[in-house]
Scaffold this active site. Structure first.
Site, mmCIF file in Angstrom:
data_model
loop_
_atom_site.group_PDB
_atom_site.id
_atom_site.type_symbol
_atom_site.label_atom_id
_atom_site.label_comp_id
_atom_site.label_asym_id
_atom_site.label_seq_id
_atom_site.Cartn_x
_atom_site.Cartn_y
_atom_site.Cartn_z
ATOM 1 N N ASP A 201 0.990 -1.193 0.129
ATOM 2 C CA ASP A 201 0.090 -0.013 -0.040
ATOM 3 C C ASP A 201 0.947 1.075 0.147
ATOM 4 O O ASP A 201 1.788 1.269 0.967
ATOM 5 C CB ASP A 201 -0.631 -0.035 1.304
ATOM 6 C CG ASP A 201 -2.011 -0.761 1.151
ATOM 7 O OD1 ASP A 201 -1.914 -1.808 0.501
ATOM 8 O OD2 ASP A 201 -2.932 -0.836 2.360
ATOM 9 N N HIS A 260 4.862 -7.032 0.372
ATOM 10 C CA HIS A 260 4.590 -8.472 -0.167
ATOM 11 C C HIS A 260 5.378 -8.640 -1.521
ATOM 12 O O HIS A 260 5.798 -7.712 -2.188
ATOM 13 C CB HIS A 260 2.951 -8.676 -0.388
ATOM 14 C CG HIS A 260 2.126 -8.312 0.755
ATOM 15 N ND1 HIS A 260 1.352 -9.442 1.168
ATOM 16 C CD2 HIS A 260 2.223 -7.296 1.717
ATOM 17 C CE1 HIS A 260 0.730 -8.841 2.176
ATOM 18 N NE2 HIS A 260 1.249 -7.800 2.667
ATOM 19 N N SER A 351 8.215 4.728 5.043
ATOM 20 C CA SER A 351 9.456 4.424 4.351
ATOM 21 C C SER A 351 9.271 3.930 2.875
ATOM 22 O O SER A 351 8.351 4.456 2.310
ATOM 23 C CB SER A 351 10.323 3.214 5.038
ATOM 24 O OG SER A 351 11.724 3.015 4.641
#
Length: 393
Positions: A201, A260, A351
């Site tokens: 995301d 992911h 980050s």
């Protein structure tokens, strides 16, 4: 705030090294401001009144005014943040930068090279010390009291969480690295083995070559693939990524902070590179005299792409107030992993992940390419389409 994409002349508010955009603020005051914001987070539970205050809310926070001279002028004269495109539309939103990131940026541009800024600290040692301290603050059981204000400040949807009851988290960092329900992030084009998906995301930029990335987005003079990977330019590994494409996944503080796999792959080795804890905000990435990605601490996971047999470098980059990079499935060398499966997570703070794809592995989706050339980031979720492996002629 929503804006039409084609009418925004300056998607990014530039920071100019030759003129101080925090008027009247000395390096020592900036350093003390950052320390005070971190200390404030330990004893005060409303994050919007301290570390996550923005230019839109700062007028109501008197203690910050006293700490940072000129902050009111800064808030009125500059939009402290950047625009992000909403995928599938011609709209974009403005995202305000948290005050801690802006102070960190001030120190980088106007304090680097100083012998000391506070109590004999260099800028680099101060940022590292405060990042470690913030990680400890949010690892404490008392930090759970800050979770409700964090949820409210960023309008988080708790219904998609594997554990939606925020009272059941044992620390703020446990909530920050929260897990989602198994069906919360479906993988687009899951039946197409050539498809490649978003790793996080995030706010995303993509470039088919490093030259394009340096033309539009990453202006640091030292940004090269060997420098990012910590490899000798003449090494075999560096040569594999010569001409590679790259995707930059920037995670803001509000984002789900697990990352992911973008590909079907076999998990390979991890290489840790120690470094600094500079902000990875777009303003810093777009500064020609500063090398964020190649200076910061980072952890590199090499994945072997199932479709081509080529290695993909998955670079998790630490940043200001990011406590740690943790590998979960990504730490199991030899494991077969599918698109959308979790690799690891960041502890507190926003980050970035940079993924490097050798030639022939990916052709990015055209809408992402077009936005990145504006340049403006695109808001995407884990599993959203990133591109696909082109068919060989």
């Amino acid at each position: 705030m929503h804006f039409p994409l084609h009418k925004v002349d300056k998607p990014l508010e530039p920071i100019h090294s030759e003129s101080n955009n925090l008027p009247g603020l000395t390096n020592e005051q900036a350093a003390q401001g950052l320390v005070s914001l971190v200390d404030h987070s330990e004893g005060h539970t409303d994050v919007s009144q301290g570390i996550h205050a923005t230019s839109h809310t700062i007028f109501n926070i008197r203690w910050i005014h006293n700490l940072i001279p000129g902050v009111e002028r800064l808030a009125t004269q500059y939009h402290i943040g950047n625009f992000v495109a909403i995928r599938g539309s011609k709209e974009q939103i403005f995202e305000a930068m948290p005050i801690y990131a802006r102070i960190g940026m001030h120190l980088l541009f106007y304090g680097r090279g100083q012998i000391q800024v506070l109590h004999s600290h260099t800028v680099e040692s101060l940022l590292k010390e405060q990042s470690i301290k913030e990680g400890k603050v949010y690892d404490s059981p008392e930090s759970t009291a800050s979770i409700p204000s964090f949820v409210e400040t960023y309008s988080l949807d708790t219904s998609e969480l594997l554990e939606p009851d925020v009272k059941k988290y044992k620390t703020f960092n446990e909530f920050f690295s929260r897990k989602l329900k198994s069906d919360a992030r479906p993988v687009e084009n899951a039946d197409d083995p050539a498809s490649i998906c978003s790793a996080a995301d995030c706010r995303l930029t993509v470039y088919q070559t490093i030259d394009l990335a340096k033309q539009f987005w990453i202006k640091g003079r030292e940004f090269t693939y060997p420098n990012l990977l910590g490899e000798d330019p003449s090494s075999e590994r560096a040569s594999i990524f010569d001409g590679a494409s790259l995707a930059v996944f920037r995670l803001a503080p509000a984002d789900y902070h697990r990352f992911h796999s973008p590909i079907d792959a076999t998990v390979g080795e991890i290489v840790h590179i120690p470094g600094q804890y500079y902000t990875v905000n777009p303003q810093a990435v777009n500064e020609a005299g500063f090398d964020v990605f190649t200076a910061n601490t980072r952890s590199i996971l090499y994945l072997t792409h199932a479709g081509t047999g080529l290695p993909v470098a998955f670079v998790a980059i630490g940043a200001l107030l990011v406590g740690s990079i943790v590998w979960t499935n990504g730490g199991e060398k030899g494991k077969m992993i599918k698109r959308g499966e979790e690799l690891g997570y960041f502890a507190y703070g926003g980050s970035t992940v940079v993924a490097l794809f050798p030639k022939g592995v990916i052709k990015f989706d055209e809408d992402l390419v077009a936005n990145s050339a504006v340049p403006v980031e695109t808001l995407v979720k884990v599993g959203n389409s990133l591109g696909r492996t082109p068919t060989k002629a």
